[in-house]
Scaffold this motif. Structure first.
Motif, PDB file in Angstrom:
ATOM      1  N   LEU A 133     106.808 -50.033 -34.813  1.00 11.58           N
ATOM      2  CA  LEU A 133     107.284 -49.777 -33.251  1.00 11.58           C
ATOM      3  C   LEU A 133     107.174 -48.255 -32.904  1.00 11.58           C
ATOM      4  O   LEU A 133     106.857 -48.131 -31.883  1.00 11.58           O
ATOM      5  CB  LEU A 133     108.676 -50.233 -33.403  1.00 11.58           C
ATOM      6  CG  LEU A 133     109.462 -50.287 -32.273  1.00 11.58           C
ATOM      7  CD1 LEU A 133     108.926 -51.306 -31.058  1.00 11.58           C
ATOM      8  CD2 LEU A 133     111.042 -50.595 -32.319  1.00 11.58           C
ATOM      9  N   GLU A 134     107.375 -47.272 -33.945  1.00 11.14           N
ATOM     10  CA  GLU A 134     107.045 -46.068 -33.581  1.00 11.14           C
ATOM     11  C   GLU A 134     105.532 -45.712 -33.210  1.00 11.14           C
ATOM     12  O   GLU A 134     105.160 -44.944 -32.483  1.00 11.14           O
ATOM     13  CB  GLU A 134     107.582 -45.296 -34.786  1.00 11.14           C
ATOM     14  CG  GLU A 134     109.227 -45.161 -35.068  1.00 11.14           C
ATOM     15  CD  GLU A 134     109.815 -44.396 -36.246  1.00 11.14           C
ATOM     16  OE1 GLU A 134     111.013 -44.347 -36.423  1.00 11.14           O
ATOM     17  OE2 GLU A 134     108.832 -44.397 -37.095  1.00 11.14           O
ATOM     18  N   ALA A 135     104.833 -46.488 -34.136  1.00  4.79           N
ATOM     19  CA  ALA A 135     103.367 -46.011 -33.954  1.00  4.79           C
ATOM     20  C   ALA A 135     103.046 -46.659 -32.471  1.00  4.79           C
ATOM     21  O   ALA A 135     102.124 -46.150 -31.869  1.00  4.79           O
ATOM     22  CB  ALA A 135     102.637 -46.623 -35.022  1.00  4.79           C
ATOM     23  N   GLN A 136     103.678 -47.751 -32.085  1.00  2.00           N
ATOM     24  CA  GLN A 136     103.457 -48.338 -30.590  1.00  2.00           C
ATOM     25  C   GLN A 136     103.869 -47.666 -29.640  1.00  2.00           C
ATOM     26  O   GLN A 136     103.280 -47.230 -28.787  1.00  2.00           O
ATOM     27  CB  GLN A 136     103.901 -49.792 -30.595  1.00  2.00           C
ATOM     28  CG  GLN A 136     103.631 -50.455 -29.470  1.00  2.00           C
ATOM     29  CD  GLN A 136     104.649 -51.767 -29.182  1.00  2.00           C
ATOM     30  OE1 GLN A 136     105.413 -52.100 -29.979  1.00  2.00           O
ATOM     31  NE2 GLN A 136     104.526 -52.612 -27.983  1.00  2.00           N
ATOM     32  N   ILE A 137     105.124 -46.886 -29.733  1.00  2.00           N
ATOM     33  CA  ILE A 137     105.590 -45.943 -28.930  1.00  2.00           C
ATOM     34  C   ILE A 137     104.593 -44.872 -28.612  1.00  2.00           C
ATOM     35  O   ILE A 137     104.472 -44.392 -27.473  1.00  2.00           O
ATOM     36  CB  ILE A 137     106.858 -45.625 -29.110  1.00  2.00           C
ATOM     37  CG1 ILE A 137     107.991 -46.867 -28.911  1.00  2.00           C
ATOM     38  CG2 ILE A 137     107.533 -44.408 -28.316  1.00  2.00           C
ATOM     39  CD1 ILE A 137     109.269 -46.512 -29.657  1.00  2.00           C
TER      40      ILE A 137
ATOM     41  N   ARG B  98     110.485 -51.073 -22.946  1.00  2.00           N
ATOM     42  CA  ARG B  98     110.971 -51.937 -23.874  1.00  2.00           C
ATOM     43  C   ARG B  98     110.837 -51.589 -25.452  1.00  2.00           C
ATOM     44  O   ARG B  98     112.028 -51.835 -26.126  1.00  2.00           O
ATOM     45  CB  ARG B  98     110.124 -53.367 -23.724  1.00  2.00           C
ATOM     46  CG  ARG B  98     110.340 -54.058 -22.615  1.00  2.00           C
ATOM     47  CD  ARG B  98     109.979 -55.349 -22.689  1.00  2.00           C
ATOM     48  NE  ARG B  98     108.641 -55.694 -22.826  1.00  2.00           N
ATOM     49  CZ  ARG B  98     107.740 -55.655 -21.881  1.00  2.00           C
ATOM     50  NH1 ARG B  98     107.974 -55.877 -20.533  1.00  2.00           N
ATOM     51  NH2 ARG B  98     106.390 -55.870 -22.005  1.00  2.00           N
ATOM     52  N   ALA B  99     109.831 -50.883 -25.867  1.00  2.00           N
ATOM     53  CA  ALA B  99     109.901 -50.461 -27.141  1.00  2.00           C
ATOM     54  C   ALA B  99     110.894 -49.506 -27.546  1.00  2.00           C
ATOM     55  O   ALA B  99     111.280 -49.439 -28.539  1.00  2.00           O
ATOM     56  CB  ALA B  99     108.398 -50.046 -27.482  1.00  2.00           C
ATOM     57  N   ASN B 100     110.815 -48.374 -26.690  1.00  2.00           N
ATOM     58  CA  ASN B 100     111.947 -47.218 -26.667  1.00  2.00           C
ATOM     59  C   ASN B 100     113.339 -47.946 -26.755  1.00  2.00           C
ATOM     60  O   ASN B 100     114.184 -47.527 -27.614  1.00  2.00           O
ATOM     61  CB  ASN B 100     111.907 -46.463 -25.619  1.00  2.00           C
ATOM     62  CG  ASN B 100     110.700 -45.324 -25.809  1.00  2.00           C
ATOM     63  OD1 ASN B 100     110.579 -44.884 -26.937  1.00  2.00           O
ATOM     64  ND2 ASN B 100     110.087 -44.747 -24.516  1.00  2.00           N
ATOM     65  N   ALA B 101     113.578 -48.938 -25.973  1.00  2.00           N
ATOM     66  CA  ALA B 101     114.954 -49.706 -25.976  1.00  2.00           C
ATOM     67  C   ALA B 101     115.167 -50.249 -27.369  1.00  2.00           C
ATOM     68  O   ALA B 101     116.309 -50.246 -27.791  1.00  2.00           O
ATOM     69  CB  ALA B 101     115.014 -50.570 -24.940  1.00  2.00           C
TER      70      ALA B 101
END
Length: 390
Positions: free
Chosen positions: A28-32, A60-63
């Motif tokens: 998720l961090e890599a996606q952000i 959405r990813a940050n949330a």
């Protein structure tokens, strides 16, 4: 009985470990990081649709990441509060910690359920349609009660909603209504509400005070996105325009702005009348039509898979919940067995317990179906051309 804080906090950390594993925090961090790089591109808004997709995905990813980190921080703070109360022998601090434990336990449970929403369309916004069924005026009144229930649920959570169409019954209540819930994962949550709802009460419309049973149908579909490939040829659509009815602004009720759209091959009908112009209502109707066709396509594919796997009982059936106001007070989900003795709270939007139980039930049904399918594949006898049994 004293609260075993050590055990409870340990359980919370174990659950959060599972949440982090399912969420895949590193990915998720890599996606952000990747989305932030895309969002920083100077030519991002040269393609508005792509830009909207990037910014929405980043939000959405940050949330999602913030939910996990903030919950870990709350558990850390709770542990510190408990240690302080125990070291000081402060009963007031420990009472405060007990209250916070209850709140965090509920929040972690909700976050855990959120990780179960991994279906293809679960993260979408939702379109909800409610239709009065058997039961005459009581059914129309029940349909209006259900609409208020879902709108109040959304309001409790701060979720924006938009009523798209309302068809009022002659005496009271609604023939049907359609509204959107515009928040990520609205479909994943509300999809478990789809089905036939049943109300039993003393009818306020019966001058003899008799008990009446009425029904209403709830349909939940994912809101279509621009990236979805659902093309509908113009010759497959029949468009009728008419004058809106019911409450509304001046322009709503004095022009032929309402739109009824029929998909000729399937017979699916969508009506929209709550926008001010015919163009807006037509665009809204097309979006809902695309959503319904998309869901129908997936349902047909699922039906084919189900037929190959054999008859799986406890399917997503018709009558899924009963609301009983007389001779006793109870709301009970007939699939999950989840129930409460406070119908007033339920009709005021307190349905999180039913939604959570429904999501868990759906996951278990999917696992059972997968297991049954796997067993039938293993047991299916081989034949010439596919290999011979040894």
């Amino acid at each position: 009985m004293a609260v075993d804080f050590e055990t409870e906090i340990k359980n919370l950390r174990t659950t959060m470990g599972s949440v982090r594993e399912v969420t895949d925090v590193p990915a998720l961090e890599a996606q952000i990081a990747d989305l932030e790089q895309q969002a920083a591109a100077p030519d991002l808004w040269d393609d508005p649709d792509k830009a909207q997709g990037v910014t929405s995905a980043l939000s959405r990813a940050n949330a999602e990441l913030e939910r996990v980190h903030s919950m870990d921080a709350r558990i850390d703070d709770l542990e510190a509060l408990v240690e302080l109360g125990q070291e000081e022998g402060d009963a007031e601090t420990l009472t405060e910690a007990e209250g916070e434990l209850a709140k965090i336990t509920t929040a972690v449970g909700q976050l855990e359920v959120r990780t179960l929403l991994s279906g293809e369309y679960d993260e979408r916004e939702a379109v909800v349609t409610i239709r009065a069924g058997a039961g005459g005026v009581d059914a129309a009144d029940f349909a209006e009660m259900l609409m208020r229930m879902y709108l109040r649920w959304a309001e409790r959570h701060g979720y924006p909603t938009k009523v798209m169409d309302t068809s009022y019954a002659e005496e009271a209540g609604l023939k049907s209504a359609t509204f959107e819930v515009n928040v990520p994962y609205a479909y994943g949550n509300l999809s478990v509400e789809g089905g036939t709802h049943r109300l039993v009460r003393i009818s306020p419309f019966d001058n003899q005070g008799r008990r009446q049973t009425s029904f209403a149908a709830v349909e939940v579909i994912p809101l279509i996105e621009g990236t979805d490939s659902i093309e509908i040829p113009d010759n497959e659509l029949k468009i009728d325009v008419f004058r809106s009815s019911g409450p509304g602004g001046q322009s709503v009720n004095t022009t032929d702005s309402a739109v009824r759209m029929t998909h000729i091959p399937t017979g699916i009908v969508v009506s929209m009348q709550n926008e001010k112009s015919q163009i807006q209502n037509r665009a809204a109707a097309l979006r809902v039509m695309q959503s319904r066709l998309l869901l129908q396509k997936k349902a047909e594919e699922a039906a084919e898979r189900k037929e190959l796997a054999g008859d799986v009982k406890a399917s997503w059936g018709d009558q899924m919940r009963s609301y009983v106001l007389n001779p006793y007070q109870m709301v009970k989900d007939l699939r999950t067995e989840h129930e409460t003795g406070n119908p007033s709270a339920v009709f005021d939007g307190d349905i999180d317990g039913f939604i959570e139980a429904g999501i868990r039930w759906r996951i278990e049904q999917a696992k059972s179906e997968m297991s049954r399918s796997r067993e039938m594949t293993i047991e299916r006898p081989t034949c010439d051309g596919w290999g011979a049994a040894s």
